[in-house]
Write a protein that holds these residues in place. Structure first.
Motif, PDB file in Angstrom:
ATOM      1  N   ALA A  45      62.923   6.041 -26.760  1.00 20.58           N
ATOM      2  CA  ALA A  45      63.499   6.039 -25.410  1.00 20.58           C
ATOM      3  C   ALA A  45      63.830   4.625 -24.955  1.00 20.58           C
ATOM      4  N   ASP A  46      62.945   3.670 -25.255  1.00 27.60           N
ATOM      5  CA  ASP A  46      63.194   2.278 -24.871  1.00 27.60           C
ATOM      6  C   ASP A  46      64.439   1.738 -25.567  1.00 27.60           C
ATOM      7  N   ILE A  47      64.578   2.064 -26.839  1.00 24.30           N
ATOM      8  CA  ILE A  47      65.751   1.593 -27.588  1.00 24.30           C
ATOM      9  C   ILE A  47      67.021   2.204 -27.026  1.00 24.30           C
ATOM     10  N   ARG A  48      66.984   3.496 -26.758  1.00 18.63           N
ATOM     11  CA  ARG A  48      68.177   4.167 -26.239  1.00 18.63           C
ATOM     12  C   ARG A  48      68.539   3.677 -24.845  1.00 18.63           C
ATOM     13  N   SER A  49      67.534   3.432 -24.015  1.00 21.58           N
ATOM     14  CA  SER A  49      67.809   2.965 -22.651  1.00 21.58           C
ATOM     15  C   SER A  49      68.434   1.573 -22.650  1.00 21.58           C
ATOM     16  N   ALA A  50      68.194   0.825 -23.739  1.00 24.63           N
ATOM     17  CA  ALA A  50      68.793  -0.506 -23.866  1.00 24.63           C
ATOM     18  C   ALA A  50      70.148  -0.450 -24.569  1.00 24.63           C
ATOM     19  N   GLY A  51      70.619   0.771 -24.845  1.00 29.43           N
ATOM     20  CA  GLY A  51      71.933   0.938 -25.448  1.00 29.43           C
ATOM     21  C   GLY A  51      71.941   1.065 -26.955  1.00 29.43           C
ATOM     22  N   GLY A  52      70.748   1.166 -27.570  1.00 31.34           N
ATOM     23  CA  GLY A  52      70.660   1.265 -29.016  1.00 31.34           C
ATOM     24  C   GLY A  52      70.582   2.693 -29.517  1.00 31.34           C
ATOM     25  N   THR A  53      70.489   2.821 -30.823  1.00 32.49           N
ATOM     26  CA  THR A  53      70.410   4.119 -31.483  1.00 32.49           C
ATOM     27  C   THR A  53      69.094   4.210 -32.244  1.00 32.49           C
ATOM     28  N   ALA A  54      68.351   5.281 -31.999  1.00 30.46           N
ATOM     29  CA  ALA A  54      67.063   5.443 -32.692  1.00 30.46           C
ATOM     30  C   ALA A  54      66.642   6.899 -32.687  1.00 30.46           C
ATOM     31  N   GLU A  55      65.850   7.249 -33.692  1.00 32.06           N
ATOM     32  CA  GLU A  55      65.208   8.556 -33.746  1.00 32.06           C
ATOM     33  C   GLU A  55      63.819   8.373 -34.330  1.00 32.06           C
ATOM     34  N   ALA A  56      62.921   9.287 -33.973  1.00 32.47           N
ATOM     35  CA  ALA A  56      61.552   9.240 -34.476  1.00 32.47           C
ATOM     36  C   ALA A  56      61.392  10.211 -35.641  1.00 32.47           C
ATOM     37  N   PHE A  57      60.608   9.794 -36.631  1.00 30.74           N
ATOM     38  CA  PHE A  57      60.369  10.599 -37.826  1.00 30.74           C
ATOM     39  C   PHE A  57      58.887  10.544 -38.166  1.00 30.74           C
ATOM     40  N   SER A  58      58.250  11.709 -38.207  1.00 34.26           N
ATOM     41  CA  SER A  58      56.832  11.769 -38.545  1.00 34.26           C
ATOM     42  C   SER A  58      56.666  11.948 -40.047  1.00 34.26           C
ATOM     43  N   ALA A  59      55.826  11.102 -40.654  1.00 37.48           N
ATOM     44  CA  ALA A  59      55.613  11.199 -42.103  1.00 37.48           C
ATOM     45  C   ALA A  59      54.367  10.434 -42.502  1.00 37.48           C
ATOM     46  N   ASP A  60      53.708  10.923 -43.532  1.00 39.46           N
ATOM     47  CA  ASP A  60      52.619  10.201 -44.182  1.00 39.46           C
ATOM     48  C   ASP A  60      53.245   9.386 -45.303  1.00 39.46           C
ATOM     49  N   VAL A  61      53.377   8.081 -45.106  1.00 37.41           N
ATOM     50  CA  VAL A  61      54.111   7.265 -46.071  1.00 37.41           C
ATOM     51  C   VAL A  61      53.276   6.900 -47.294  1.00 37.41           C
ATOM     52  N   THR A  62      52.082   7.474 -47.413  1.00 34.79           N
ATOM     53  CA  THR A  62      51.317   7.335 -48.657  1.00 34.79           C
ATOM     54  C   THR A  62      51.461   8.569 -49.536  1.00 34.79           C
ATOM     55  N   ASP A  63      52.265   9.533 -49.105  1.00 31.54           N
ATOM     56  CA  ASP A  63      52.455  10.782 -49.833  1.00 31.54           C
ATOM     57  C   ASP A  63      53.865  10.826 -50.424  1.00 31.54           C
ATOM     58  N   GLU A  64      53.959  11.057 -51.711  1.00 33.72           N
ATOM     59  CA  GLU A  64      55.243  10.982 -52.407  1.00 33.72           C
ATOM     60  C   GLU A  64      56.279  11.952 -51.854  1.00 33.72           C
ATOM     61  N   SER A  65      55.915  13.211 -51.675  1.00 34.44           N
ATOM     62  CA  SER A  65      56.887  14.182 -51.192  1.00 34.44           C
ATOM     63  C   SER A  65      57.284  13.888 -49.747  1.00 34.44           C
TER      64      SER A  65
END
Length: 246
Positions: A45-65
């Motif tokens: 929301a902070d990025i978008r309110s400043a005019g940027g583009t962003a999305e949130a992605f939930s992931a366990d980055v220690t898991d291969e799949s």
């Protein structure tokens, strides 16, 4: 190309500030996180309110799949990843040497060797295809501080930078730079209960006379991710105000 920036551990702390700074540079930003959905949404929301583009992605980055699914989703929703910021971390317990177990080492290696490797392998094919890319790992100046109660963490951080050096050599011919940003003690949310006396003692050993700020780290990452750093690779840049000068 360069393009989309994927920042892991970006729902809070250094990752959140790095994500916002890269958005200011004009990059679409993937705010990757494992827990703290509301916090991640707040960063977006902070990025978008400043005019940027962003999305949130939930992931366990220690898991291969999970890493494979994450990078595929980011590419589909925001475009190919041209900047990878490896920032996610786990608990960093202080342990006496006699108490450290192999599982303690594995827990640190999962975040600082396994996860970076999985992420690199997921994004490099596209970077190679486009002939450019940026990988920035968030390390630590703990290597110079040699704290005996942080041996597992220190060993993993040393291994992490070894990856940076090897990858820089291997990926340089494809226009991909790989660097490590190594902060000193930068107070963020998880340090909210830090002892004021400990903060004062640390600051007294910093030549620049203050604690570091997350923005200091974000500026270094933004530089390394930019065309301005196109001829910088395999380096480890300490962001600690000179604290480890000796």
């Amino acid at each position: 190309m360069i393009g989309t920036a994927l920042v892991t551990g970006a729902s809070r702390g250094l990752g959140a500030v790095i994500a916002k700074r890269l958005a200011v540079e004009g990059h679409a930003v993937a705010v990757a996180y494992r827990s703290g959905t509301e916090a991640a949404r707040g960063v977006v929301a902070d990025i978008r309110s400043a005019g940027g583009t962003a999305e949130a992605f939930s992931a366990d980055v220690t898991d291969e799949s999970a890493v494979a699914e994450l990078t595929a989703s980011v590419s589909s929703r925001l475009g190919p990843v041209g900047i990878l910021v490896v920032n996610a971390t786990g608990p960093q317990p202080e342990l006496d040497l006699e108490a450290v177990t192999w599982d303690d080492h594995l827990a640190q290696l999962a975040f600082f060797v396994k996860s970076p490797t999985l992420l690199m392998q997921a994004v490099v094919p596209t970077m190679r295809e486009h002939g450019e890319g940026r990988i920035v790992q968030i390390g630590s100046d703990v290597l110079e501080r040699t704290l005996p109660h942080m041996s597992a963490y220190t060993a993993a951080k040393a291994a992490q930078h070894s990856l940076t050096r090897c990858w820089a050599r291997a990926l340089g011919p494809f226009g991909i730079t790989v660097n490590t940003v190594a902060p000193g003690w930068i107070p963020v949310e998880r340090h909210a209960g830090a002892d004021p006396e400990s903060l004062a003692a640390y600051t007294s050993d910093v030549p620049l006379g203050r604690m570091g700020r997350p923005e200091d780290v974000a500026e270094a990452v933004a530089f390394l991710a930019s065309p301005r750093a196109a001829f910088v690779t395999g380096e480890r840049i300490k962001i600690n105000g000179g604290h480890t000068l000796g």
